[in-house]
Design a protein around this motif. Structure first.
Motif, PDB file in Angstrom:
ATOM      1  N   ASN A 149       0.856  -1.179   0.000  1.00  0.00           N
ATOM      2  CA  ASN A 149       0.000   0.000   0.000  1.00  0.00           C
ATOM      3  C   ASN A 149       0.895   1.233   0.000  1.00  0.00           C
ATOM      4  OD1 ASN A 149      -2.444  -1.529   0.323  1.00  0.00           O
ATOM      5  ND2 ASN A 149      -2.022  -1.679   2.520  1.00  0.00           N
ATOM      6  N   ILE A 150       0.543   2.241  -0.801  1.00  0.00           N
ATOM      7  CA  ILE A 150       1.327   3.473  -0.888  1.00  0.00           C
ATOM      8  C   ILE A 150       0.656   4.555  -0.045  1.00  0.00           C
ATOM      9  CG2 ILE A 150       2.301   5.221  -2.423  1.00  0.00           C
ATOM     10  CD1 ILE A 150       3.372   2.401  -2.903  1.00  0.00           C
ATOM     11  N   SER A 151       1.427   5.213   0.805  1.00  0.00           N
ATOM     12  CA  SER A 151       0.880   6.256   1.672  1.00  0.00           C
ATOM     13  C   SER A 151       1.625   7.569   1.493  1.00  0.00           C
ATOM     14  CB  SER A 151       0.959   5.844   3.149  1.00  0.00           C
ATOM     15  OG  SER A 151       0.020   4.838   3.447  1.00  0.00           O
ATOM     16  N   GLY A 152       0.903   8.659   1.754  1.00  0.00           N
ATOM     17  CA  GLY A 152       1.484   9.992   1.808  1.00  0.00           C
ATOM     18  C   GLY A 152       0.879  10.744   2.978  1.00  0.00           C
ATOM     19  N   GLU A 153       1.700  11.266   3.860  1.00  0.00           N
ATOM     20  CA  GLU A 153       1.199  11.876   5.096  1.00  0.00           C
ATOM     21  C   GLU A 153       1.390  13.383   5.110  1.00  0.00           C
ATOM     22  OE1 GLU A 153       2.880  10.205   8.611  1.00  0.00           O
ATOM     23  OE2 GLU A 153       2.559   8.128   7.966  1.00  0.00           O
ATOM     24  N   LEU A 154       0.365  14.070   5.608  1.00  0.00           N
ATOM     25  CA  LEU A 154       0.471  15.471   6.016  1.00  0.00           C
ATOM     26  C   LEU A 154       0.445  15.438   7.540  1.00  0.00           C
ATOM     27  CD1 LEU A 154       0.527  18.486   5.363  1.00  0.00           C
ATOM     28  CD2 LEU A 154      -1.974  18.444   5.292  1.00  0.00           C
ATOM     29  N   PRO A 155       1.606  15.560   8.195  1.00  0.00           N
ATOM     30  CA  PRO A 155       1.685  15.339   9.637  1.00  0.00           C
ATOM     31  C   PRO A 155       0.811  16.310  10.431  1.00  0.00           C
ATOM     32  CG  PRO A 155       3.869  15.303   8.662  1.00  0.00           C
ATOM     33  CD  PRO A 155       2.932  15.811   7.610  1.00  0.00           C
ATOM     34  N   GLY A 156       0.216  15.785  11.492  1.00  0.00           N
ATOM     35  CA  GLY A 156      -0.601  16.599  12.380  1.00  0.00           C
ATOM     36  C   GLY A 156       0.211  17.173  13.513  1.00  0.00           C
ATOM     37  N   THR A 157      -0.403  18.095  14.245  1.00  0.00           N
ATOM     38  CA  THR A 157       0.276  18.736  15.370  1.00  0.00           C
ATOM     39  C   THR A 157       0.054  17.987  16.671  1.00  0.00           C
ATOM     40  OG1 THR A 157      -1.645  20.168  15.737  1.00  0.00           O
ATOM     41  CG2 THR A 157       0.105  21.007  14.291  1.00  0.00           C
ATOM     42  N   SER A 158      -0.767  16.927  16.625  1.00  0.00           N
ATOM     43  CA  SER A 158      -1.032  16.136  17.834  1.00  0.00           C
ATOM     44  C   SER A 158      -0.840  14.666  17.513  1.00  0.00           C
ATOM     45  CB  SER A 158      -2.465  16.370  18.324  1.00  0.00           C
ATOM     46  OG  SER A 158      -3.393  15.682  17.494  1.00  0.00           O
ATOM     47  N   ASP A 159      -0.877  13.839  18.545  1.00  0.00           N
ATOM     48  CA  ASP A 159      -0.776  12.399  18.335  1.00  0.00           C
ATOM     49  C   ASP A 159      -2.154  11.747  18.350  1.00  0.00           C
ATOM     50  OD1 ASP A 159      -1.401  12.685  20.986  1.00  0.00           O
ATOM     51  OD2 ASP A 159       0.289  11.522  21.765  1.00  0.00           O
ATOM     52  N   ALA A 160      -3.195  12.533  18.088  1.00  0.00           N
ATOM     53  CA  ALA A 160      -4.556  12.005  18.018  1.00  0.00           C
ATOM     54  C   ALA A 160      -4.671  11.028  16.851  1.00  0.00           C
ATOM     55  CB  ALA A 160      -5.563  13.144  17.854  1.00  0.00           C
ATOM     56  N   PRO A 161      -5.587  10.080  16.916  1.00  0.00           N
ATOM     57  CA  PRO A 161      -5.763   9.137  15.805  1.00  0.00           C
ATOM     58  C   PRO A 161      -5.910   9.861  14.467  1.00  0.00           C
ATOM     59  CG  PRO A 161      -7.093   8.462  17.679  1.00  0.00           C
ATOM     60  CD  PRO A 161      -6.534   9.806  18.030  1.00  0.00           C
ATOM     61  N   ARG A 162      -5.315   9.287  13.443  1.00  0.00           N
ATOM     62  CA  ARG A 162      -5.247   9.950  12.146  1.00  0.00           C
ATOM     63  C   ARG A 162      -6.484   9.703  11.301  1.00  0.00           C
ATOM     64  NH1 ARG A 162      -0.070   7.999   9.374  1.00  0.00           N
ATOM     65  NH2 ARG A 162       0.705   8.617  11.433  1.00  0.00           N
ATOM     66  N   VAL A 163      -6.614  10.496  10.227  1.00  0.00           N
ATOM     67  CA  VAL A 163      -7.692  10.333   9.250  1.00  0.00           C
ATOM     68  C   VAL A 163      -7.072   9.833   7.950  1.00  0.00           C
ATOM     69  CG1 VAL A 163      -9.453  11.515   7.872  1.00  0.00           C
ATOM     70  CG2 VAL A 163      -9.116  12.114  10.283  1.00  0.00           C
ATOM     71  N   LEU A 164      -7.613   8.757   7.418  1.00  0.00           N
ATOM     72  CA  LEU A 164      -7.141   8.186   6.168  1.00  0.00           C
ATOM     73  C   LEU A 164      -8.098   8.562   5.035  1.00  0.00           C
ATOM     74  CD1 LEU A 164      -5.361   6.567   8.116  1.00  0.00           C
ATOM     75  CD2 LEU A 164      -5.837   4.525   6.754  1.00  0.00           C
ATOM     76  N   VAL A 165      -7.534   8.861   3.872  1.00  0.00           N
ATOM     77  CA  VAL A 165      -8.326   9.150   2.681  1.00  0.00           C
ATOM     78  C   VAL A 165      -7.674   8.440   1.505  1.00  0.00           C
ATOM     79  CG1 VAL A 165      -7.045  11.305   2.292  1.00  0.00           C
ATOM     80  CG2 VAL A 165      -9.243  10.963   1.166  1.00  0.00           C
TER      81      VAL A 165
END
Length: 414
Positions: free
Chosen positions: A63-79
């Motif tokens: 699977n290929i991923s690309g991240e825009l890092p968040g400012t918190s360690d809260a659970p992430r949103v996948l699209v």
């Protein structure tokens, strides 16, 4: 946020990716999972992620991923969605969701938007089921096991592990792609409808509330082959007549046991011996049954078994079936559905709440995390063919709806 996607970049990405795996003979795209064309598509996507200044990565399921890092360690949103295709495919199925997800993250990055939750684009491997399932999303959801990874083959007998090894990849590494459910706040996917509803009702977007479940059977009716001229009609054990009787029963069974979201299809039939002057002694056929309710699916299965048994007795036939696949229906998360509806209204988009009659990666992800889906119209309802297309204006509308929804979901308070 008063920002919008760049439609010209979306056009460029769709048309560029459509060249990978395209055959000039029929203009179809042949980017089936883990073929050379699919690997080339994955490499192209990784390059686009890196050029957008996002964090690129590949997991054990490729699977290929690309991240825009968040400012918190809260659970992430996948699209995301997928970029593999069926044979002789069009340019949009799956690909559109990946390209739009990329454009949304790219747009947010360029506008200096810092999400609280990390936003992650994901392009799942083998959604189209070359190897029998939805490999990439099943890996993320921890639904794979070592035995299946060692023994799974495609329709031509190619082993999954050998196809992956051809690209220098260990199939067992897919076990390491499993995510902790608590690490993901939501998964959201944009997809072409693959049906005619939005196109005929002139709606800009659809908001999916339920994703259909389905089961498929391989059914056999066994009678007796005999001479077409010397066997009187009343003395025949005609397997095809059993199929004909059953086909006529389907509308009644759907009316009595199904719902308005039920669908049943006999898509493949083999009649044997297959001679013009021989009464058919054997019929093998497929049965595809879909509904958004698991209870309704169970009731339909029972009704179809009862009907086939009764027809077999009446026609003096033997009846047997094997269940080839089963997918549970999945409801999209109520809060995400409502968020999408609200955002569509704010953008002034004429929208429709509707079910998905096709399976998607969101269906697998929905077994583990909250999911939502956006549909855009398919011209004349066509899909899985080179004729598949969606108006650029509808693509732009769906992409901006995705963009604004991601902004809302990226808040750690949501």
């Amino acid at each position: 946020m008063e920002i919008r996607v760049d439609l010209e970049r979306i056009k460029r990405d769709i048309l560029t990716l459509a060249k990978i795996g395209r055959r000039e003979s029929d203009r179809g795209i042949y980017r089936m999972a883990f073929t050379d064309a699919d690997i080339q598509g994955k490499q192209w996507l990784t390059q686009q992620i890196e050029q957008a200044d996002l964090v690129a990565s590949t997991d054990g399921a490729m699977n290929i991923s690309g991240e825009l890092p968040g400012t918190s360690d809260a659970p992430r949103v996948l699209v995301g969605s997928h970029i593999d295709t069926v044979p002789c495919a069009g340019a949009l199925d799956g690909t559109l969701g990946v390209v739009v997800g990329l454009e949304c993250l790219r747009t947010l990055r360029e506008n200096g938007f810092q999400p609280e939750r990390t936003l992650e684009l994901i392009a799942f491997s083998d959604e189209e089921g070359r190897f029998g399932g939805m490999f990439g999303s099943q890996a993320v959801c921890g639904q794979l096991n070592p035995q299946s990874l060692e023994t799974t083959t495609d329709m031509n007998g190619v082993l999954l592990r050998e196809e992956l090894a051809r690209h220098g990849h260990d199939a067992l590494a897919a076990l390491d792609a499993a995510r902790v459910p608590e690490s993901i706040a939501a998964y959201i996917e944009l997809h072409i409808e693959q049906g005619p509803v939005l196109d005929r009702t002139k709606k800009a977007v659809g908001v999916v509330d339920e994703i259909t479940g389905l089961f498929t059977w391989a059914v056999t009716l066994r009678g007796e082959a005999n001479h077409a001229g010397t066997t009187p009609m009343e003395m025949r054990n005609d397997a095809f007549m059993g199929l004909a009787d059953f086909a006529h029963e389907i509308p009644r069974i759907l009316e009595e046991n199904g719902s308005e979201r039920s669908r049943t299809t006999i898509g493949k039939v083999q009649i044997l011996p297959g001679a013009t002057n021989t009464v058919p002694g054997l019929v093998e056929f497929s049965l595809d049954v879909r509904d958004t309710s698991e209870v309704v699916l169970e009731e339909l299965g029972a009704a179809f078994r009862k009907a086939l048994s009764a027809i077999a007795r009446r026609r003096n036939l033997m009846f047997e079936f094997a269940q080839k696949s089963y997918l549970r229906p999945v409801a999209c998360h109520d809060a995400i559905v409502q968020l999408l509806m609200n955002q569509a209204s704010e953008l002034g988009l004429d929208h429709l709440r509707m079910p998905s009659g096709a399976a998607h990666d969101a269906q697998i992800m929905g077994s583990m995390v909250p999911v939502g889906m956006i549909f855009v119209p398919s011209k004349n309802g066509q899909s899985h063919s080179p004729a598949e297309w969606t108006a650029w204006s509808d693509i732009e509308a769906g992409a901006n709806l995705m963009l604004q929804t991601l902004v809302q979901l990226s808040s750690a308070t949501n």
